[in-house]
Motif scaffolding. Sequence first.
Motif, PDB file in Angstrom:
ATOM      1  N   PHE A 139       0.836  -1.190   0.000  1.00 14.59           N
ATOM      2  CA  PHE A 139       0.000   0.000   0.000  1.00 14.59           C
ATOM      3  C   PHE A 139       0.877   1.248   0.000  1.00 14.59           C
ATOM      4  CE2 PHE A 139       0.616  -1.417   4.318  1.00 14.59           C
ATOM      5  CZ  PHE A 139       0.873  -0.268   5.053  1.00 14.59           C
ATOM      6  N   ALA A 140       0.272   2.350  -0.397  1.00 17.47           N
ATOM      7  CA  ALA A 140       0.990   3.626  -0.477  1.00 17.47           C
ATOM      8  C   ALA A 140       0.084   4.733   0.027  1.00 17.47           C
ATOM      9  CB  ALA A 140       1.421   3.904  -1.918  1.00 17.47           C
ATOM     10  N   TRP A 141       0.705   5.802   0.554  1.00 20.50           N
ATOM     11  CA  TRP A 141      -0.062   6.924   1.069  1.00 20.50           C
ATOM     12  C   TRP A 141       0.730   8.206   0.830  1.00 20.50           C
ATOM     13  CZ3 TRP A 141       2.900   3.584   3.687  1.00 20.50           C
ATOM     14  CH2 TRP A 141       3.861   4.086   4.566  1.00 20.50           C
ATOM     15  N   SER A 142       0.010   9.299   0.701  1.00 21.79           N
ATOM     16  CA  SER A 142       0.659  10.579   0.419  1.00 21.79           C
ATOM     17  C   SER A 142       0.458  11.594   1.535  1.00 21.79           C
ATOM     18  CB  SER A 142       0.110  11.160  -0.891  1.00 21.79           C
ATOM     19  OG  SER A 142      -1.298  11.270  -0.830  1.00 21.79           O
ATOM     20  N   ALA A 143      -0.329  11.233   2.538  1.00 22.02           N
ATOM     21  CA  ALA A 143      -0.568  12.133   3.669  1.00 22.02           C
ATOM     22  C   ALA A 143      -0.371  11.350   4.960  1.00 22.02           C
ATOM     23  CB  ALA A 143      -1.993  12.684   3.591  1.00 22.02           C
ATOM     24  N   PRO A 144      -0.097  12.017   6.064  1.00 17.72           N
ATOM     25  CA  PRO A 144       0.092  11.317   7.339  1.00 17.72           C
ATOM     26  C   PRO A 144      -1.108  10.440   7.687  1.00 17.72           C
ATOM     27  CG  PRO A 144       0.752  13.611   7.544  1.00 17.72           C
ATOM     28  CD  PRO A 144       0.090  13.478   6.199  1.00 17.72           C
ATOM     29  N   ILE A 145      -0.833   9.294   8.274  1.00 14.36           N
ATOM     30  CA  ILE A 145      -1.884   8.363   8.658  1.00 14.36           C
ATOM     31  C   ILE A 145      -1.735   8.037  10.138  1.00 14.36           C
ATOM     32  CG2 ILE A 145      -2.847   6.050   8.335  1.00 14.36           C
ATOM     33  CD1 ILE A 145      -1.852   6.111   5.497  1.00 14.36           C
ATOM     34  N   GLU A 146      -2.825   8.153  10.865  1.00 16.51           N
ATOM     35  CA  GLU A 146      -2.847   7.739  12.263  1.00 16.51           C
ATOM     36  C   GLU A 146      -3.920   6.678  12.433  1.00 16.51           C
ATOM     37  OE1 GLU A 146      -3.585   9.437  16.805  1.00 16.51           O
ATOM     38  OE2 GLU A 146      -3.803  10.754  15.064  1.00 16.51           O
ATOM     39  N   SER A 147      -3.574   5.595  13.089  1.00 18.09           N
ATOM     40  CA  SER A 147      -4.555   4.545  13.318  1.00 18.09           C
ATOM     41  C   SER A 147      -4.395   3.987  14.725  1.00 18.09           C
ATOM     42  CB  SER A 147      -4.406   3.419  12.283  1.00 18.09           C
ATOM     43  OG  SER A 147      -3.130   2.819  12.392  1.00 18.09           O
ATOM     44  N   ILE A 148      -5.493   3.479  15.251  1.00 20.29           N
ATOM     45  CA  ILE A 148      -5.496   2.795  16.541  1.00 20.29           C
ATOM     46  C   ILE A 148      -6.155   1.443  16.329  1.00 20.29           C
ATOM     47  CG2 ILE A 148      -6.352   2.811  18.920  1.00 20.29           C
ATOM     48  CD1 ILE A 148      -6.258   5.821  18.867  1.00 20.29           C
ATOM     49  N   TRP A 149      -5.469   0.389  16.717  1.00 21.15           N
ATOM     50  CA  TRP A 149      -6.012  -0.955  16.519  1.00 21.15           C
ATOM     51  C   TRP A 149      -5.705  -1.831  17.722  1.00 21.15           C
ATOM     52  CZ3 TRP A 149      -1.819  -4.399  15.826  1.00 21.15           C
ATOM     53  CH2 TRP A 149      -0.618  -3.810  15.416  1.00 21.15           C
ATOM     54  N   HIS A 150      -6.528  -2.849  17.896  1.00 23.79           N
ATOM     55  CA  HIS A 150      -6.491  -3.686  19.098  1.00 23.79           C
ATOM     56  C   HIS A 150      -6.460  -5.148  18.683  1.00 23.79           C
ATOM     57  CE1 HIS A 150      -7.349  -4.620  23.346  1.00 23.79           C
ATOM     58  NE2 HIS A 150      -8.115  -5.592  22.876  1.00 23.79           N
ATOM     59  N   THR A 151      -5.516  -5.895  19.232  1.00 19.10           N
ATOM     60  CA  THR A 151      -5.464  -7.333  18.958  1.00 19.10           C
ATOM     61  C   THR A 151      -6.460  -8.056  19.852  1.00 19.10           C
ATOM     62  OG1 THR A 151      -3.584  -7.441  20.493  1.00 19.10           O
ATOM     63  CG2 THR A 151      -3.088  -7.445  18.142  1.00 19.10           C
ATOM     64  N   GLY A 152      -7.177  -9.005  19.273  1.00 17.82           N
ATOM     65  CA  GLY A 152      -8.159  -9.765  20.027  1.00 17.82           C
ATOM     66  C   GLY A 152      -7.504 -10.784  20.951  1.00 17.82           C
ATOM     67  N   GLU A 153      -8.318 -11.422  21.766  1.00 10.99           N
ATOM     68  CA  GLU A 153      -7.840 -12.426  22.711  1.00 10.99           C
ATOM     69  C   GLU A 153      -7.176 -13.603  22.011  1.00 10.99           C
ATOM     70  OE1 GLU A 153      -7.046 -14.835  25.952  1.00 10.99           O
ATOM     71  OE2 GLU A 153      -7.525 -12.697  25.915  1.00 10.99           O
ATOM     72  N   ARG A 154      -7.577 -13.872  20.778  1.00 15.40           N
ATOM     73  CA  ARG A 154      -7.082 -15.057  20.071  1.00 15.40           C
ATOM     74  C   ARG A 154      -5.843 -14.791  19.222  1.00 15.40           C
ATOM     75  NH1 ARG A 154     -11.171 -16.096  15.014  1.00 15.40           N
ATOM     76  NH2 ARG A 154      -9.747 -17.868  14.802  1.00 15.40           N
ATOM     77  N   CYS A 155      -5.331 -13.565  19.194  1.00 13.59           N
ATOM     78  CA  CYS A 155      -4.390 -13.176  18.131  1.00 13.59           C
ATOM     79  C   CYS A 155      -2.994 -12.795  18.607  1.00 13.59           C
ATOM     80  CB  CYS A 155      -4.992 -12.006  17.353  1.00 13.59           C
ATOM     81  SG  CYS A 155      -3.894 -11.296  16.109  1.00 13.59           S
ATOM     82  N   TYR A 156      -1.991 -13.478  18.067  1.00 12.56           N
ATOM     83  CA  TYR A 156      -0.614 -12.978  18.060  1.00 12.56           C
ATOM     84  C   TYR A 156      -0.379 -12.445  16.642  1.00 12.56           C
ATOM     85  CZ  TYR A 156       1.102 -14.444  22.626  1.00 12.56           C
ATOM     86  OH  TYR A 156       1.320 -14.548  23.980  1.00 12.56           O
ATOM     87  N   PHE A 157      -0.083 -11.172  16.550  1.00 11.28           N
ATOM     88  CA  PHE A 157       0.056 -10.496  15.266  1.00 11.28           C
ATOM     89  C   PHE A 157       1.530 -10.210  14.989  1.00 11.28           C
ATOM     90  CE2 PHE A 157       0.714  -6.421  13.127  1.00 11.28           C
ATOM     91  CZ  PHE A 157      -0.023  -6.567  11.964  1.00 11.28           C
ATOM     92  N   LEU A 158       1.997 -10.599  13.796  1.00 11.75           N
ATOM     93  CA  LEU A 158       3.379 -10.320  13.405  1.00 11.75           C
ATOM     94  C   LEU A 158       3.380  -9.627  12.054  1.00 11.75           C
ATOM     95  CD1 LEU A 158       3.414 -13.604  14.561  1.00 11.75           C
ATOM     96  CD2 LEU A 158       5.792 -12.900  14.748  1.00 11.75           C
ATOM     97  N   SER A 159       4.299  -8.686  11.898  1.00  9.01           N
ATOM     98  CA  SER A 159       4.443  -7.986  10.632  1.00  9.01           C
ATOM     99  C   SER A 159       5.927  -7.864  10.299  1.00  9.01           C
ATOM    100  CB  SER A 159       3.804  -6.596  10.714  1.00  9.01           C
ATOM    101  OG  SER A 159       4.005  -5.884   9.505  1.00  9.01           O
TER     102      SER A 159
END
Length: 331
Positions: A57-77
């Motif tokens: 993905f690509a973006w041209s303006a600042p991006i702010e996000s808030i996200w929450h991992t569920g009880e079932r999730c280990y998230f890796l990136s």
Amino acid sequence: MAAIETERNRRAAKIGIAQERYAGWLDVRRTIVGAFDSYRTECLVDFNGGWAELRRFAWSAPIESIWHTGERCYFLSLSLDGAPETNRSNVELALAMPDGGRRVLLVPPEQTISSICRTGGQRRSLRCLIDADFVESICSFKPTREERAQIGAADFSGGTIEWLLLRMYREICHAEVGMKIAVESIAREIAVEIARAVERRRSNTRRRMGGLPSWRMRLILDRIHAEGPLPRVSDLAILSGMTVRHLGRAFQTEMGKTLGKFIAAAMVERASRMLEAGMPVGAVAATLGYASSSSFAHAFHRETGILPSSVRDGERHRGAPGTGAASALRQ
């Protein structure tokens, strides 16, 4: 103007579909979807106990996000374009998680993360979501919320988890027979490494027994997986500024296998790809730095139980289950 609005709506719809998939795993509480110039899922692989996604993905303006991992999730990136210029923090525990050269992000269950990309840019990344019950069933007992947060704050760049994510990325890109099985197997290895990281913190094993700093491990892994001749253990000792004995002990503590076996596993993986592509055995031996085809064949046979000529001729695929590069890498 109408065309721009239509394009934004199309991108928002794509992101909405992706967010539906995250239900129960990730809860995106706030984001600016219109800021994305493009968003594309290149490949998505489901497996028992989770899934992996290769996206761009690509973006041209600042991006702010808030996200929450569920009880079932280990998230890796895993960032595939180098270290991202992103500031992250654990909202609920007021724990700063600046990337600062970090390519791997690991977020345990029930963590709320604030992410701010201050400048425009583009990103290609591999995401992997693994069922928390499987990860934590490996631990001696379920991690507390504080233990989860500590694991999330750790930097796993340059270590085993990054190497496993890179293996997963290669599997997805090559899309060969058995890819889904291989991806699931790698995800299970990642789960084991997360559980071990929890246990190491509990018992303070790293401090008592000694390990390798992430920057030093990164040097070693980059050299092992670089193109050209394979390094000797003594070469890696010089590179890392350690004695052979000290390096060997520290590496085995960190990775759970000897440095020699790790180099051999890398040899099998690289050699198998070249052989399956039709490269002559002699050329493979020379590329990997062996003095002769026979010495390479002996080393390959010692690790896999088959001759490199069998791999090149396609006989490995007709052999017994568990032979070849994937099996050697798990040993």
